[in-house]
Scaffold this motif. Structure first.
Motif, PDB file in Angstrom:
ATOM      1  N   ALA A  11       0.538  -1.051  -0.127  1.00 43.82           N
ATOM      2  CA  ALA A  11       0.392  -0.192  -0.064  1.00 43.82           C
ATOM      3  C   ALA A  11       0.709   1.354  -0.327  1.00 43.82           C
ATOM      4  O   ALA A  11       2.176   1.128  -0.245  1.00 43.82           O
ATOM      5  N   ALA A  12       0.345   2.327   0.011  1.00 48.24           N
ATOM      6  CA  ALA A  12       1.367   3.519  -0.336  1.00 48.24           C
ATOM      7  C   ALA A  12       1.495   3.918   1.008  1.00 48.24           C
ATOM      8  O   ALA A  12       1.749   4.147   2.297  1.00 48.24           O
ATOM      9  N   GLY A  13       2.830   4.534   0.764  1.00 42.55           N
ATOM     10  CA  GLY A  13       3.491   4.080   2.129  1.00 42.55           C
ATOM     11  C   GLY A  13       4.592   3.158   2.262  1.00 42.55           C
ATOM     12  O   GLY A  13       5.426   3.308   4.004  1.00 42.55           O
ATOM     13  N   ASP A  14       4.292   2.397   2.085  1.00 40.62           N
ATOM     14  CA  ASP A  14       5.182   0.746   2.280  1.00 40.62           C
ATOM     15  C   ASP A  14       6.299   1.011   1.663  1.00 40.62           C
ATOM     16  O   ASP A  14       7.092   1.995   1.361  1.00 40.62           O
ATOM     17  N   MET A  15       7.855   0.034   2.549  1.00 37.60           N
ATOM     18  CA  MET A  15       9.172   0.597   2.622  1.00 37.60           C
ATOM     19  C   MET A  15       9.256  -0.439   1.977  1.00 37.60           C
ATOM     20  O   MET A  15       9.345  -1.605   3.072  1.00 37.60           O
ATOM     21  N   LEU A  16      10.249  -1.117   0.989  1.00 38.78           N
ATOM     22  CA  LEU A  16      11.078  -2.348   0.994  1.00 38.78           C
ATOM     23  C   LEU A  16      12.430  -1.683   0.892  1.00 38.78           C
ATOM     24  O   LEU A  16      12.778  -1.006   0.417  1.00 38.78           O
ATOM     25  N   VAL A  17      13.659  -2.212   1.497  1.00 42.74           N
ATOM     26  CA  VAL A  17      14.540  -2.133   1.719  1.00 42.74           C
ATOM     27  C   VAL A  17      15.488  -3.550   1.591  1.00 42.74           C
ATOM     28  O   VAL A  17      15.453  -4.557   2.051  1.00 42.74           O
ATOM     29  N   MET A  18      16.340  -3.404   0.078  1.00 40.88           N
ATOM     30  CA  MET A  18      17.716  -4.652   0.153  1.00 40.88           C
ATOM     31  C   MET A  18      18.258  -4.601   0.128  1.00 40.88           C
ATOM     32  O   MET A  18      19.192  -3.045  -0.142  1.00 40.88           O
ATOM     33  N   TYR A  19      19.930  -4.998   0.845  1.00 40.21           N
ATOM     34  CA  TYR A  19      20.831  -5.144   0.494  1.00 40.21           C
ATOM     35  C   TYR A  19      22.237  -5.520   0.285  1.00 40.21           C
ATOM     36  O   TYR A  19      21.653  -6.991  -0.156  1.00 40.21           O
ATOM     37  N   SER A  20      22.992  -5.617   0.998  1.00 37.14           N
ATOM     38  CA  SER A  20      24.507  -7.178   0.074  1.00 37.14           C
ATOM     39  C   SER A  20      24.456  -7.465   1.910  1.00 37.14           C
ATOM     40  O   SER A  20      24.327  -6.660   2.631  1.00 37.14           O
ATOM     41  N   ASP A  21      25.149  -8.693   1.796  1.00 37.85           N
ATOM     42  CA  ASP A  21      25.932  -8.752   2.878  1.00 37.85           C
ATOM     43  C   ASP A  21      26.909  -7.713   3.765  1.00 37.85           C
ATOM     44  O   ASP A  21      27.415  -8.217   4.738  1.00 37.85           O
ATOM     45  N   GLU A  27      31.909  -5.076   9.932  1.00 34.92           N
ATOM     46  CA  GLU A  27      32.112  -5.523  11.854  1.00 34.92           C
ATOM     47  C   GLU A  27      32.952  -3.983  12.123  1.00 34.92           C
ATOM     48  O   GLU A  27      33.581  -3.311  11.641  1.00 34.92           O
ATOM     49  N   ASN A  28      32.842  -4.030  13.110  1.00 38.99           N
ATOM     50  CA  ASN A  28      33.251  -2.376  14.096  1.00 38.99           C
ATOM     51  C   ASN A  28      35.281  -3.295  14.459  1.00 38.99           C
ATOM     52  O   ASN A  28      35.168  -4.696  13.913  1.00 38.99           O
ATOM     53  N   ALA A  29      35.979  -2.389  15.063  1.00 35.26           N
ATOM     54  CA  ALA A  29      37.300  -2.880  15.307  1.00 35.26           C
ATOM     55  C   ALA A  29      37.503  -4.284  16.456  1.00 35.26           C
ATOM     56  O   ALA A  29      38.408  -4.156  16.514  1.00 35.26           O
ATOM     57  N   ALA A  30      36.071  -4.152  17.105  1.00 35.06           N
ATOM     58  CA  ALA A  30      36.048  -5.283  18.400  1.00 35.06           C
ATOM     59  C   ALA A  30      35.784  -6.854  17.411  1.00 35.06           C
ATOM     60  O   ALA A  30      35.962  -7.566  17.705  1.00 35.06           O
ATOM     61  N   GLY A  31      35.831  -7.028  16.043  1.00 32.73           N
ATOM     62  CA  GLY A  31      35.084  -8.108  15.425  1.00 32.73           C
ATOM     63  C   GLY A  31      33.515  -8.164  15.555  1.00 32.73           C
ATOM     64  O   GLY A  31      33.384  -9.906  15.270  1.00 32.73           O
ATOM     65  N   ASP A  32      32.751  -7.144  16.035  1.00 31.16           N
ATOM     66  CA  ASP A  32      31.581  -7.453  16.213  1.00 31.16           C
ATOM     67  C   ASP A  32      30.614  -7.398  14.649  1.00 31.16           C
ATOM     68  O   ASP A  32      30.894  -6.473  14.190  1.00 31.16           O
ATOM     69  N   GLU A  33      29.797  -7.966  14.409  1.00 32.95           N
ATOM     70  CA  GLU A  33      29.292  -7.802  12.537  1.00 32.95           C
ATOM     71  C   GLU A  33      28.242  -6.757  13.565  1.00 32.95           C
ATOM     72  O   GLU A  33      27.763  -7.056  14.518  1.00 32.95           O
ATOM     73  N   PHE A  34      27.735  -6.422  12.357  1.00 32.30           N
ATOM     74  CA  PHE A  34      26.318  -5.638  12.176  1.00 32.30           C
ATOM     75  C   PHE A  34      25.089  -5.872  12.663  1.00 32.30           C
ATOM     76  O   PHE A  34      24.526  -5.233  13.846  1.00 32.30           O
ATOM     77  N   GLY A  35      24.825  -7.074  11.960  1.00 25.25           N
ATOM     78  CA  GLY A  35      23.843  -7.930  11.858  1.00 25.25           C
ATOM     79  C   GLY A  35      22.936  -7.104  11.530  1.00 25.25           C
ATOM     80  O   GLY A  35      22.248  -6.161  11.160  1.00 25.25           O
ATOM     81  N   GLU A  36      21.067  -8.386  11.557  1.00 26.06           N
ATOM     82  CA  GLU A  36      20.199  -7.993  10.909  1.00 26.06           C
ATOM     83  C   GLU A  36      19.465  -7.686  11.834  1.00 26.06           C
ATOM     84  O   GLU A  36      18.678  -6.192  11.953  1.00 26.06           O
ATOM     85  N   GLN A  37      19.572  -7.528  13.038  1.00 22.06           N
ATOM     86  CA  GLN A  37      18.716  -6.712  13.823  1.00 22.06           C
ATOM     87  C   GLN A  37      18.868  -5.652  14.112  1.00 22.06           C
ATOM     88  O   GLN A  37      17.946  -4.387  14.322  1.00 22.06           O
ATOM     89  N   ARG A  38      20.378  -5.284  13.878  1.00 20.26           N
ATOM     90  CA  ARG A  38      20.630  -3.390  14.341  1.00 20.26           C
ATOM     91  C   ARG A  38      19.754  -2.604  12.679  1.00 20.26           C
ATOM     92  O   ARG A  38      19.810  -1.942  13.145  1.00 20.26           O
ATOM     93  N   LEU A  39      20.065  -3.679  12.047  1.00 21.04           N
ATOM     94  CA  LEU A  39      19.406  -3.270  10.216  1.00 21.04           C
ATOM     95  C   LEU A  39      18.055  -2.904  10.504  1.00 21.04           C
ATOM     96  O   LEU A  39      17.298  -1.842   9.868  1.00 21.04           O
ATOM     97  N   ILE A  40      17.291  -3.855  11.174  1.00 19.52           N
ATOM     98  CA  ILE A  40      15.701  -3.451  11.874  1.00 19.52           C
ATOM     99  C   ILE A  40      15.465  -2.828  12.308  1.00 19.52           C
ATOM    100  O   ILE A  40      14.104  -1.782  11.829  1.00 19.52           O
ATOM    101  N   ASP A  41      16.000  -2.172  13.483  1.00 23.61           N
ATOM    102  CA  ASP A  41      16.462  -1.245  14.411  1.00 23.61           C
ATOM    103  C   ASP A  41      15.972  -0.226  13.347  1.00 23.61           C
ATOM    104  O   ASP A  41      15.411   1.262  13.673  1.00 23.61           O
ATOM    105  N   CYS A  42      16.987   0.186  12.071  1.00 21.11           N
ATOM    106  CA  CYS A  42      17.104   0.934  11.093  1.00 21.11           C
ATOM    107  C   CYS A  42      15.739   1.932  10.504  1.00 21.11           C
ATOM    108  O   CYS A  42      15.777   2.644  10.245  1.00 21.11           O
TER     109      CYS A  42
END
Length: 513
Positions: free
Chosen positions: A441-451, A457-472
């Motif tokens: 419907a109008a206003g819906d948003m589709l977000v596509m991305y690569s891995d 990764e940050n300096a500590a070696g942690d991955e950004f991950g799907e959950q942080r993307l969902i939070d965005c």
């Protein structure tokens, strides 16, 4: 004083540095002639009370001065005397020989600077030719070879020259002697290859008439650790032995030559890297020009996209098409690997999608044809993940996910992962794919991305991950496609801080109108 020798092989010159100066077919003579009419010990040149004389040593065919056979005669500069078929002329002419003091390698360094400024790709070849030609003129040797060590490998012949600044047609030479000199780092002088100790090992070289060899290592200072590092050898040979007396001069010359050669090699490596970097910059520009605009507005949706390769060029891509019936088609893909090879395959994939969307087939059919086309090309160890979707004016979206990171569809009902599809592209000729359907419907948003997004990764070696993307994506329906991408980029950059990017990063947002 110099002696010019003219025989069937041409003209050459040697220096008379001691008297009596002996001439004959034997290897123990100062000047060795291979002419069959020359005796083993044929004649000698003497200097007596400032007068030059030639004396026959009871040869079979005699010695001739100005056409007359003589047992002994006085000779002056310019006089010609003949031994067998060889003519010899006494000359006080130093112009044909370069004294050590007159040759300055600074001129080669000046040439290096000029070649560097011109971006010449032949820096090393030019310098090797100058070094070898100068060495041949200085020593009077007939042939010269430069062999260089290549990246911990064996010695490789880089240049072979004959006196007279000519390229040597026959490059046959001893391999044993250069290898020994390079291994030991010590000069090697062979006074006669016909001696019993050498003849069996150097039959090919002896067959060319070569009898005398002088070989010296090319050394440069070892950076950091001190000492010296061997980069190759300078090898000279000749039919005459006179040039062997230049061994000490050659050793000093080789030390200077090695530095010049190493500088040339480093210069060429820098130029080659610069040329490769320039080619990559051009390729990166071409790759960007193949992509559609980063922002677009169509009747059905607003689109925003971005891609950032981790190297000059990358294997991620995005594309979108507004078809004739008003349908909006779009795709994202990620080629396994990085760099130029991934970029080339990515361009192929983009072309395949462009060709297939015009058929107006459902997404599973489009993905199937793209997969079969890639399998026919059979690119070894390469596969592609991809997502292809279509939005039509009836409030539906259909799509097919070929092993790609599932895009997120943000609606009033929440966030949905779009996973329906099949396996990756390019590996299985008979891969099976399904078409997924979602209501929009109008206003819906589709977000596509690569891995490259979720695996950053940050300096500590942690991955950004799907959950942080969902939070965005919280509140994404209230923002534009461009705002959503900008917000994700900001959060991602904050998370990774100064950590190096280790994969291509690509995203595309579609805001339904």
């Amino acid at each position: 004083m110099f002696l010019t020798i003219t025989d069937v092989t041409g003209r050459r010159q040697t220096r008379i540095e001691t008297t009596p100066y002996t001439i004959g077919r034997g290897s123990d003579n100062h000047l060795q002639l291979s002419d069959g009419q020359v005796s083993r010990h044929h004649a000698e040149i003497l200097l007596e009370n400032s007068t030059w004389r030639v004396r026959d040593r009871k040869s079979r065919f005699g010695t001739y001065v100005n056409g007359d056979r003589v047992p002994e005669a006085e000779i002056a500069v310019g006089d010609v005397f003949r031994i067998g078929e060889t003519e010899l002329r006494l000359q006080e002419d130093e112009a044909s020989s370069i004294s050590p003091a007159s040759f300055d390698f600074r001129q080669v360094n000046a040439l290096l600077a000029g070649l560097r400024a011109l971006g010449s790709s032949q820096v090393l070849d030019e310098v090797l030719a100058i070094v070898l030609d100068s060495t041949l003129e200085l020593t009077g040797a007939e042939r010269g070879f430069i062999l260089l060590a290549e990246a911990e490998g064996p010695l490789t012949l880089r240049l072979a020259r004959a006196d007279g600044r000519t390229i040597l047609a026959d490059e046959r030479t001893s391999q044993r002697i250069p290898d020994e000199v390079f291994a030991t780092g010590e000069d090697r002088i062979v006074t006669d290859l016909l001696d019993e100790a050498y003849a069996p090992k150097h039959a090919g070289t002896v067959a060319l008439g070569i009898r005398h060899v002088l070989c010296t290592p090319l050394k440069v200072p070892q950076s950091g650790a001190g000492g010296e590092r061997r980069i190759g050898v300078l090898y000279l040979d000749s039919r005459e032995r006179g040039y062997l007396q230049q061994a000490s001069t050659l050793h000093a010359l080789a030390a200077e030559a090695a530095l010049v050669i190493e500088n040339a090699r480093l210069t060429q490596e820098v130029l080659e890297r610069e040329m490769a970097a320039q080619e990559l910059r051009i390729a990166a520009g071409m790759q960007q020009s193949l992509l559609p605009p980063l922002r677009s507005t169509t009747k059905l949706a607003d689109l925003a996209a971005m891609t950032t390769p981790c190297r000059a060029v990358g294997g991620d891509l995005f594309d979108y098409f507004e078809l004739g019936d008003g349908t909006l088609a779009f795709s994202v893909a990620d080629v396994a690997g990085k760099g130029p090879s991934a970029a080339l395959l990515g361009a192929v994939v983009q072309g395949l999608f462009s060709a297939e969307v015009e058929n107006l087939g459902e997404p599973a059919a489009v993905i199937t044809r793209v997969n079969r086309a890639l399998c026919r090309r059979a690119v070894a160890s390469r596969f592609v993940t991809g997502f292809y979707g279509q939005i039509s004016g009836d409030g539906h979206m259909c799509y097919c996910n070929a092993g790609h990171n599932p895009p997120f569809l943000v609606t009033d009902a929440g966030t949905t992962r779009l996973e329906t599809g099949g396996t990756v592209l390019g590996l299985f000729q008979d891969g099976q794919y399904e078409t997924g359907v979602a209501s929009i419907a109008a206003g819906d948003m589709l977000v596509m991305y690569s891995d490259g997004v979720t695996e950053a990764e940050n300096a500590a070696g942690d991955e950004f991950g799907e959950q942080r993307l969902i939070d965005c994506l919280a509140g994404a329906r209230g923002r534009s496609a461009e705002q959503v991408l900008a917000h994700i980029q900001h959060v991602l950059a904050t998370f990774t801080e100064n950590a190096a990017q280790n994969d291509d990063v690509t995203m595309m947002a579609v805001k339904v109108r």
